[in-house]
Design an enzyme around this catalytic site. Structure first.
Site, short mmCIF file in Angstrom:
data_model
loop_
_atom_site.label_atom_id
_atom_site.label_comp_id
_atom_site.label_asym_id
_atom_site.label_seq_id
_atom_site.Cartn_x
_atom_site.Cartn_y
_atom_site.Cartn_z
CG HIS A 37 -51.40 31.54 17.69
ND1 HIS A 37 -51.78 30.27 17.97
CD2 HIS A 37 -51.07 32.10 18.87
CE1 HIS A 37 -51.69 30.06 19.28
NE2 HIS A 37 -51.25 31.16 19.85
C1 UD1 Z 1 -51.74 36.02 22.40
C2 UD1 Z 1 -50.94 35.45 23.57
C3 UD1 Z 1 -50.65 33.98 23.31
C4 UD1 Z 1 -51.92 33.22 23.01
C5 UD1 Z 1 -52.70 33.91 21.91
C6 UD1 Z 1 -54.04 33.23 21.75
C7 UD1 Z 1 -49.38 37.03 24.64
C8 UD1 Z 1 -47.96 37.45 24.77
N1 UD1 Z 1 -49.63 36.12 23.69
O1 UD1 Z 1 -50.93 35.94 21.24
O2 UD1 Z 1 -50.06 33.42 24.46
O3 UD1 Z 1 -51.57 31.92 22.62
O4 UD1 Z 1 -52.93 35.27 22.25
O5 UD1 Z 1 -54.62 33.49 20.53
O6 UD1 Z 1 -50.22 37.50 25.36
N2 UD1 Z 1 -54.68 40.91 16.22
C9 UD1 Z 1 -55.75 41.36 15.48
N3 UD1 Z 1 -56.98 41.29 16.03
C10 UD1 Z 1 -57.22 40.80 17.29
C11 UD1 Z 1 -56.12 40.35 18.02
C12 UD1 Z 1 -54.85 40.43 17.49
O7 UD1 Z 1 -55.60 41.81 14.35
O8 UD1 Z 1 -58.39 40.74 17.72
C13 UD1 Z 1 -53.33 40.96 15.59
C14 UD1 Z 1 -52.60 42.26 15.84
O9 UD1 Z 1 -51.87 42.57 14.69
C15 UD1 Z 1 -51.66 41.92 16.98
C16 UD1 Z 1 -51.33 40.46 16.69
O10 UD1 Z 1 -52.53 39.91 16.15
O11 UD1 Z 1 -50.51 42.72 17.00
C17 UD1 Z 1 -50.92 39.68 17.91
O12 UD1 Z 1 -51.90 39.81 18.95
P1 UD1 Z 1 -51.44 39.65 20.49
O13 UD1 Z 1 -52.64 39.64 21.35
O14 UD1 Z 1 -50.39 40.63 20.81
O15 UD1 Z 1 -50.73 38.26 20.52
P2 UD1 Z 1 -51.21 36.85 19.99
O16 UD1 Z 1 -50.25 36.41 18.96
O17 UD1 Z 1 -52.65 36.89 19.67
N1 UDP Z 2 -60.06 28.35 18.62
C1 UDP Z 2 -61.27 28.81 18.10
N2 UDP Z 2 -61.28 29.25 16.80
C2 UDP Z 2 -60.18 29.25 16.01
C3 UDP Z 2 -58.95 28.80 16.57
C4 UDP Z 2 -58.94 28.37 17.88
O1 UDP Z 2 -62.30 28.79 18.77
O2 UDP Z 2 -60.26 29.68 14.85
C5 UDP Z 2 -60.04 27.90 20.02
C6 UDP Z 2 -59.49 26.51 20.21
O3 UDP Z 2 -60.50 25.56 20.05
C7 UDP Z 2 -58.95 26.57 21.62
C8 UDP Z 2 -58.47 28.01 21.75
O4 UDP Z 2 -59.16 28.74 20.73
O5 UDP Z 2 -59.96 26.34 22.57
C9 UDP Z 2 -57.00 28.07 21.53
O6 UDP Z 2 -56.63 29.38 21.32
P1 UDP Z 2 -55.26 29.78 20.63
O7 UDP Z 2 -54.80 28.70 19.75
O8 UDP Z 2 -55.50 31.11 20.03
O9 UDP Z 2 -54.28 30.02 21.86
P2 UDP Z 2 -53.40 29.09 22.80
O10 UDP Z 2 -54.24 27.98 23.31
O11 UDP Z 2 -52.23 28.64 22.01
O12 UDP Z 2 -52.97 30.03 23.88
#
Ligand code: UD1
Ligand code: UDP
Length: 384
Positions: free
Chosen positions: A219
């Site tokens: 991601h």
């Molecule tokens: C964010 C965090 C990252 C974390 C991740 C966990 C920041 C800068 N990044 O990244 O550190 O590892 O969350 O998962 O805060 N989207 C959806 N539905 C949702 C959420 C997101 O469709 O419920 C899509 C949208 O197109 C959005 C994109 O995902 O623009 C990115 O979401 P965003 O929360 O900005 O960043 P993450 O990549 O999720």
């Molecule tokens: N996770 C989850 N479902 C998924 C993918 C991840 O419950 O489909 C959980 C995972 O077990 C971990 C957390 O989400 O506890 C990690 O989140 P993510 O990878 O989105 O973010 P990061 O840790 O890199 O910030």
């Protein structure tokens, strides 16, 4: 009774918050009252509500519903919403997790109006400021009053940045206290591990063979948004399942789902669709994820949390980034950094196949990090 305001927003923060909420409920219910603010950074049911339903976290008292957006816009709307709630609720401290935009927004809003910030997962560094998370975590650490680092390396990073190892109380943003507390995610993995057993039939229903499948998550923006890197990752996965006659499950973050067809190119996209050994799934619940981690053969990931959970459940991990904050995993050789490089990913897989006896020393505490953190918060609030 002290009022704590917790800000969460992204999936891993909701999961992390479960550990502290549980510790407060079980040990400090007569001293701490927690108010939960969800920024709405993650909003799909399978990125947010599923965790409240499954992990027994109280429903948020507020939801700012900021949704997605550019870094600046998203963070600005959050700051403004959090500030308003802080002024109304006047909590004794603000609790923040990790390094997302929700974390940064909370730290800016609270520190400017002199509400002490408690940062859980402090001190981690990738030493790569091209990562938005590196900026968020450094800025948050530097306005925090209590900083809880999950690892020794995190604690040492803070010392190197000039934090005093033994400051005298009372603590403040100008006289912060740093701790090596252990990891609340380890608390959660232990706590929910048995419950996750119930999800084993679900794994079998997906057609996965226990012990003979790879679990992958992708991601990070520099992987999803870069066609060359994304293609290298998917070419590697296709190669591994064919070469080693194994299966692979990929619970896909919405960011990655949205970029897949566009950034893989038509040929690779068609090839992926016809690779029956690869099962692409929507995001799964935490219990389902733990069940996958416990039953897989190996983890491929660019996630911070998933790297560690691979370690908690004694699975080798190939890190799809050029560096990691969780350096201990690499030092003890249970994880290998392979970046988005097909050759390095395949070599790492082959190395793990030839080295089944890996070490998983107890690097993340004793499963009671959240209890320790809440006891230190109570101590601090009583002394200030
Ligand atoms: C964010 C965090 C990252 C974390 C991740 C966990 C920041 C800068 N990044 O990244 O550190 O590892 O969350 O998962 O805060 N989207 C959806 N539905 C949702 C959420 C997101 O469709 O419920 C899509 C949208 O197109 C959005 C994109 O995902 O623009 C990115 O979401 P965003 O929360 O900005 O960043 P993450 O990549 O999720
Ligand atoms: N996770 C989850 N479902 C998924 C993918 C991840 O419950 O489909 C959980 C995972 O077990 C971990 C957390 O989400 O506890 C990690 O989140 P993510 O990878 O989105 O973010 P990061 O840790 O890199 O910030």
């Amino acid at each position: 009774m002290f009022k704590l305001l917790t800000v969460i927003g992204a999936r891993p923060q909701i999961i992390k918050a479960a550990a502290l909420s549980r510790a407060i409920k079980n040990h400090y219910a007569n001293q701490l009252k927690e108010i939960i603010v969800h920024t709405g950074q993650h909003y799909d049911d399978n990125m947010s509500q599923v965790f409240f339903n499954e992990l027994g976290i109280p429903q948020p008292d507020y939801n700012l519903q900021v949704g997605s957006g550019s870094h600046g816009k998203q963070t600005a709307v959050m700051i403004s919403g959090i500030e308003e709630i802080l002024l109304k609720e006047k909590p004794a401290a603000l609790i923040l997790y990790g390094d997302t935009n929700s974390t940064l927004a909370g730290s800016i809003a609270a520190s400017k109006i002199h509400i002490p910030v408690v940062h859980i997962e402090a001190g981690l560094r990738s030493f790569n400021k091209a990562m938005p998370e590196e900026i968020n975590r450094i800025l948050t650490d530097h306005v925090s009053t209590l900083l809880f680092s999950p690892t020794k390396a995190g604690f040492e990073n803070l010392v190197k940045e000039g934090y005093d190892e033994n400051p005298l109380a009372p603590y403040s943003a100008d006289n912060p206290k740093i701790y090596h507390s252990g990891d609340v995610m380890y608390d959660n993995s232990l706590y929910f591990s048995t419950l996750a057993e119930k999800k084993t039939p679900w794994i079998e229903n997906l057609g996965l063979q226990k012990g003979n499948f790879i679990l992958a998550t992708i991601h990070r923006d520099n992987n999803t948004d870069n066609p060359k890197r994304l293609s290298a990752l998917f070419n590697s996965m296709i190669h591994l399942v064919k070469e080693y006659k194994t299966q692979l499950i990929l619970p896909l973050h919405p960011r990655t789902s949205k970029s897949l067809e566009k950034n893989l190119g038509d040929r690779l996209w068609q090839k992926l669709k016809s690779t029956s050994e690869i099962c692409i799934n929507p995001p799964v619940s935490f219990l389902e994820m733990i069940a996958l981690e416990k039953n897989c053969s190996l983890v491929l990931t660019d996630s911070g949390g998933v790297q560690k959970e691979a370690f908690f459940f004694k699975k080798p991990c190939i890190i799809l980034r050029s560096e990691t904050e969780w350096v201990e995993l690499v030092e003890c050789k249970s994880a290998i950094i392979a970046d988005a490089d097909q050759h390095r990913i395949e070599s790492a897989y082959s190395w793990f196949m030839n080295h089944p006896d890996l070490r998983y020393p107890p690097l993340f505490g004793d499963g009671k990090a959240a209890e320790f953190i809440s006891s230190e918060i109570v101590k601090h609030l009583n002394n200030s």
